[in-house]
Design a protein around this motif. Structure first.
Motif, PDB file in Angstrom:
ATOM      1  N   ILE A   1       0.838  -1.213   0.000  1.00 41.05           N
ATOM      2  CA  ILE A   1       0.000   0.000   0.000  1.00 41.05           C
ATOM      3  C   ILE A   1       0.869   1.258   0.000  1.00 41.05           C
ATOM      4  N   ILE A   2       1.919   1.260   0.832  1.00 38.49           N
ATOM      5  CA  ILE A   2       2.796   2.449   0.880  1.00 38.49           C
ATOM      6  C   ILE A   2       3.411   2.687  -0.503  1.00 38.49           C
ATOM      7  N   LEU A   3       3.849   1.613  -1.156  1.00 39.89           N
ATOM      8  CA  LEU A   3       4.482   1.782  -2.480  1.00 39.89           C
ATOM      9  C   LEU A   3       3.480   2.281  -3.515  1.00 39.89           C
ATOM     10  N   GLU A   4       2.229   1.856  -3.396  1.00 38.58           N
ATOM     11  CA  GLU A   4       1.191   2.338  -4.309  1.00 38.58           C
ATOM     12  C   GLU A   4       0.984   3.855  -4.122  1.00 38.58           C
ATOM     13  N   VAL A   5       0.910   4.277  -2.864  1.00 45.46           N
ATOM     14  CA  VAL A   5       0.739   5.715  -2.578  1.00 45.46           C
ATOM     15  C   VAL A   5       1.974   6.492  -3.054  1.00 45.46           C
ATOM     16  N   TRP A   6       3.141   5.899  -2.877  1.00 45.60           N
ATOM     17  CA  TRP A   6       4.405   6.524  -3.316  1.00 45.60           C
ATOM     18  C   TRP A   6       4.383   6.784  -4.824  1.00 45.60           C
ATOM     19  N   ARG A   7       3.856   5.799  -5.586  1.00 46.30           N
ATOM     20  CA  ARG A   7       3.840   5.931  -7.057  1.00 46.30           C
ATOM     21  C   ARG A   7       2.961   7.098  -7.514  1.00 46.30           C
ATOM     22  N   ARG A   8       1.885   7.387  -6.786  1.00 41.07           N
ATOM     23  CA  ARG A   8       1.013   8.471  -7.246  1.00 41.07           C
ATOM     24  C   ARG A   8       1.069   9.691  -6.306  1.00 41.07           C
ATOM     25  N   ARG A   9       2.256   9.886  -5.690  1.00 39.41           N
ATOM     26  CA  ARG A   9       2.406  10.943  -4.688  1.00 39.41           C
ATOM     27  C   ARG A   9       2.169  12.344  -5.243  1.00 39.41           C
ATOM     28  N   ALA A  10       2.485  12.548  -6.528  1.00 35.79           N
ATOM     29  CA  ALA A  10       2.375  13.901  -7.103  1.00 35.79           C
ATOM     30  C   ALA A  10       0.929  14.393  -7.110  1.00 35.79           C
ATOM     31  N   GLN A  11      -0.039  13.444  -7.074  1.00 36.72           N
ATOM     32  CA  GLN A  11      -1.451  13.875  -7.127  1.00 36.72           C
ATOM     33  C   GLN A  11      -2.047  14.170  -5.743  1.00 36.72           C
ATOM     34  N   ILE A  12      -1.273  13.942  -4.689  1.00 40.07           N
ATOM     35  CA  ILE A  12      -1.840  14.089  -3.332  1.00 40.07           C
ATOM     36  C   ILE A  12      -1.877  15.559  -2.928  1.00 40.07           C
ATOM     37  N   ARG A  13      -3.016  15.950  -2.359  1.00 39.56           N
ATOM     38  CA  ARG A  13      -3.199  17.363  -1.972  1.00 39.56           C
ATOM     39  C   ARG A  13      -3.008  17.560  -0.469  1.00 39.56           C
ATOM     40  N   GLY A  14      -2.762  18.804  -0.085  1.00 40.66           N
ATOM     41  CA  GLY A  14      -2.626  19.141   1.332  1.00 40.66           C
ATOM     42  C   GLY A  14      -3.988  19.383   1.980  1.00 40.66           C
ATOM     43  N   TYR A  15      -3.958  19.799   3.239  1.00 39.05           N
ATOM     44  CA  TYR A  15      -5.189  20.023   4.008  1.00 39.05           C
ATOM     45  C   TYR A  15      -5.158  21.388   4.683  1.00 39.05           C
ATOM     46  N   GLU A  16      -6.367  21.851   5.058  1.00 38.42           N
ATOM     47  CA  GLU A  16      -6.431  23.025   5.928  1.00 38.42           C
ATOM     48  C   GLU A  16      -7.405  22.741   7.066  1.00 38.42           C
ATOM     49  N   ILE A  17      -7.205  23.467   8.172  1.00 42.06           N
ATOM     50  CA  ILE A  17      -8.030  23.208   9.360  1.00 42.06           C
ATOM     51  C   ILE A  17      -9.366  23.932   9.241  1.00 42.06           C
ATOM     52  N   VAL A  18     -10.439  23.223   9.594  1.00 42.12           N
ATOM     53  CA  VAL A  18     -11.773  23.818   9.602  1.00 42.12           C
ATOM     54  C   VAL A  18     -12.128  24.238  11.031  1.00 42.12           C
ATOM     55  N   GLU A  19     -11.865  23.352  11.998  1.00 40.30           N
ATOM     56  CA  GLU A  19     -12.040  23.721  13.414  1.00 40.30           C
ATOM     57  C   GLU A  19     -11.026  22.971  14.256  1.00 40.30           C
ATOM     58  N   GLN A  20     -10.661  23.587  15.411  1.00 39.76           N
ATOM     59  CA  GLN A  20      -9.655  22.957  16.268  1.00 39.76           C
ATOM     60  C   GLN A  20      -9.868  23.369  17.714  1.00 39.76           C
ATOM     61  N   PRO A  21      -9.557  22.457  18.656  1.00 36.45           N
ATOM     62  CA  PRO A  21      -9.641  22.831  20.075  1.00 36.45           C
ATOM     63  C   PRO A  21      -8.398  23.625  20.473  1.00 36.45           C
ATOM     64  N   LYS A  22      -8.402  24.132  21.705  1.00 34.65           N
ATOM     65  CA  LYS A  22      -7.297  24.969  22.176  1.00 34.65           C
ATOM     66  C   LYS A  22      -6.030  24.158  22.447  1.00 34.65           C
ATOM     67  N   PHE A  23      -6.201  22.954  23.048  1.00 36.76           N
ATOM     68  CA  PHE A  23      -5.036  22.123  23.398  1.00 36.76           C
ATOM     69  C   PHE A  23      -5.071  20.811  22.644  1.00 36.76           C
ATOM     70  N   LEU A  24      -3.896  20.217  22.437  1.00 34.81           N
ATOM     71  CA  LEU A  24      -3.770  18.881  21.838  1.00 34.81           C
ATOM     72  C   LEU A  24      -4.719  18.733  20.639  1.00 34.81           C
ATOM     73  N   ARG A  25      -4.574  19.644  19.706  1.00 34.67           N
ATOM     74  CA  ARG A  25      -5.556  19.746  18.623  1.00 34.67           C
ATOM     75  C   ARG A  25      -5.607  18.531  17.704  1.00 34.67           C
ATOM     76  N   HIS A  26      -4.468  17.784  17.628  1.00 32.56           N
ATOM     77  CA  HIS A  26      -4.429  16.684  16.651  1.00 32.56           C
ATOM     78  C   HIS A  26      -5.474  15.609  16.934  1.00 32.56           C
ATOM     79  N   PHE A  27      -5.916  15.491  18.210  1.00 27.82           N
ATOM     80  CA  PHE A  27      -6.878  14.440  18.527  1.00 27.82           C
ATOM     81  C   PHE A  27      -8.266  14.719  17.935  1.00 27.82           C
ATOM     82  N   THR A  28      -8.664  15.974  17.904  1.00 31.48           N
ATOM     83  CA  THR A  28     -10.058  16.254  17.536  1.00 31.48           C
ATOM     84  C   THR A  28     -10.244  17.293  16.431  1.00 31.48           C
ATOM     85  N   ALA A  29      -9.178  17.859  15.910  1.00 35.10           N
ATOM     86  CA  ALA A  29      -9.325  18.901  14.870  1.00 35.10           C
ATOM     87  C   ALA A  29     -10.061  18.335  13.661  1.00 35.10           C
ATOM     88  N   LYS A  30     -10.830  19.207  12.984  1.00 38.38           N
ATOM     89  CA  LYS A  30     -11.487  18.815  11.722  1.00 38.38           C
ATOM     90  C   LYS A  30     -10.751  19.546  10.587  1.00 38.38           C
TER      91      LYS A  30
END
Ligand SMILES: Cc1ncc(COP(=O)(O)O)c(C=O)c1O
Length: 452
Positions: free
Chosen positions: A417-446
């Motif tokens: 699976i990793i190698l498959e994703v590696w082969r088409r890496r150029a098409q992968i897009r980034g993300y932006e945050i829609v909402e986030q808590p004040k602390f330890l945001r990675h657990f619940t951010a959208k």
């Protein structure tokens, strides 16, 4: 000819079916979870590499021992067996059970630290740092410079920079440093081991200045095995002998038994100091429980007592380290950038190098982790800009391997699976945050994918 295949040193008696959702379902689930894998139900995960903590498969001996669990509030024989097992490996006079590692950390720092103190570590794990800072002390990371370069090879990349430790002691004075910690292996630094030579050098500095040395022992067995494999003079020693030598240099330790304790819950705190132990037990009673159970059931104590010794079995460690390295080596030989060399419990993908077209502010680690889920139902975790904000120096994706849970074919699937994703890496897009808590945001951010 000697047999070269390294096999899982166990056979399977009880199976837990896994079903990945279909790709279209995964897409929907991920969208519904705000593109945050913490918020996806585990039934929709095919291979769960979110963490190696508390996710181990227990052995028949552990399950049998659990049946002996004595649930007496005070003086349980299960505690006696737990203490005997811990002391047989770690050797400390006082063994204080806790419900997990962070409880041991909270109690340790509450007793040892005051406002303005400094606690050096090779790298504090995030709960260690948080508990240290909560006690008013500064958590100072002193890894060797090689640890900061993902592609750099070094046999003991978890080592502490002893020159910087000496400088820190000279600058601030030993009175401000109640203890020095070493995290074995260095989880936040890529699961990299610390050498015995480095442990000795840190201890010598501590002894010279009257400072205590504590070990964060979560992955002590994996670290001991790396010493056996890589450090001159240890090839003929058993992992148990090496572990005993490691702890003979320390004044105490904290432990999350959810790692090399092979248990699903539990931890402990050890010290050789009678006065410190009394203060720790007083705090333990306040929030964890009586000192012969410390927030755990008697059956948990039994499972840990057996698990600690199983984690030191050489056949197990050989398979464990080989299977993590198998994953790392098979993807890196195809060009996938990883933290080198492969660590003990996890492989870390370097998302900035994997997706150079996605700037850190657009969360390349999240993008890569989500793609592994969409492609093959694999759950991993971003350790980068979403987790640490602007303080992140790297964007990594950690694939943590639960102990004794997955077989060689599961790992081969992950490679594919990793190698498959590696082969088409150029098409992968980034993300932006829609909402986030004040602390330890990675657990619940959208989040949402950035538009093209
Ligand atoms: C190095 C290290 N220290 C401490 C902890 C905290 O242990 P627990 O999750 O049991 O509180 C962890 C957990 O992942 C860890 O990896």
């Amino acid at each position: 000819m000697p047999v070269r295949t390294i096999i899982e040193p166990f056979r399977i008696k009880s199976v837990e079916p896994i079903h990945g959702a279909l790709r279209t379902e995964r897409q929907k689930l991920l969208e519904g979870a705000g593109y945050n894998l913490f918020l996806v139900p585990s039934e929709a995960i095919l291979i769960d590499l979110l963490t190696d903590s508390g996710t181990a498969a227990m052995s028949t001996n552990q399950w049998a021992a659990m049946m002996r669990g004595d649930e007496s509030y005070a003086g349980s024989p299960s505690f006696a067996r737990f203490r005997e097992s811990v002391q047989g490996i770690f050797g400390f006079r006082h063994v204080i059970p806790t419900h997990q590692g962070r409880a041991a950390e909270r109690i340790l720092f509450s007793v040892m630290c005051k406002k303005g103190d400094i606690v050096p570590n090779n790298t504090h794990f995030d709960t260690t740092r948080a508990n240290c800072e909560f006690a008013g002390a500064e958590a100072l990371d002193l890894p060797i410079p090689e640890a900061k370069e993902p592609s750099r090879l070094h046999p003991f990349k978890g080592n502490m920079d002893t020159a910087r430790l000496a400088e820190t002691i000279a600058r601030h004075g030993a009175k401000k440093i109640p203890l020095v910690m070493l995290t074995l292996t260095n989880n936040s630094g890529g699961g990299q081991p610390v050498s015995m030579e480095n442990i000795r050098a840190v201890k010598d500095l501590c002894r010279k200045h009257g400072i205590l040395l504590y070990i964060d022992a979560c992955r002590f067995a994996e670290n001991a095995y790396f010493i056996k494999l890589r450090e001159p003079g240890y090839a003929n020693k058993s992992p148990l002998e090496i572990a005993r030598e490691i702890f003979s240099h320390a004044d105490g330790c904290t432990m999350s038994a959810k790692k090399d304790g092979m248990a699903n819950i539990g931890g402990f705190l050890c010290t050789n100091d009678d006065t410190v132990a009394q203060q720790e037990k007083d705090l333990l009673i306040l929030t964890e429980g009586f000192p012969t159970y410390g927030g755990l059931a008697g059956r948990d104590l039994e499972a840990i007592a057996v698990g600690l010794n199983e984690a030191l079995e050489e056949e197990y460690l050989k398979y464990r380290i080989a299977s993590t390295a198998f994953l790392g080596n098979h993807i890196s030989k195809e060009g996938v950038p990883i933290v080198q060399p492969p660590g003990g419990h996890a492989i870390y993908l370097d998302a900035r190098a994997f997706l150079p077209h996605i700037p850190a502010a657009k969360f390349p680690g999240v993008a890569l982790a989500n793609e592994l889920y969409l492609e093959g139902g694999i759950r991993s975790v971003e350790i980068g800009t979403l987790m640490f904000g602007e303080h992140a120096t790297m964007d990594l994706v950690r694939l943590a391997i639960p102990r004794r849970v997955y077989t060689q074919s599961h790992i081969e699937y992950v490679v594919e699976i990793i190698l498959e994703v590696w082969r088409r890496r150029a098409q992968i897009r980034g993300y932006e945050i829609v909402e986030q808590p004040k602390f330890l945001r990675h657990f619940t951010a959208k989040l949402k994918p950035v538009s093209l």
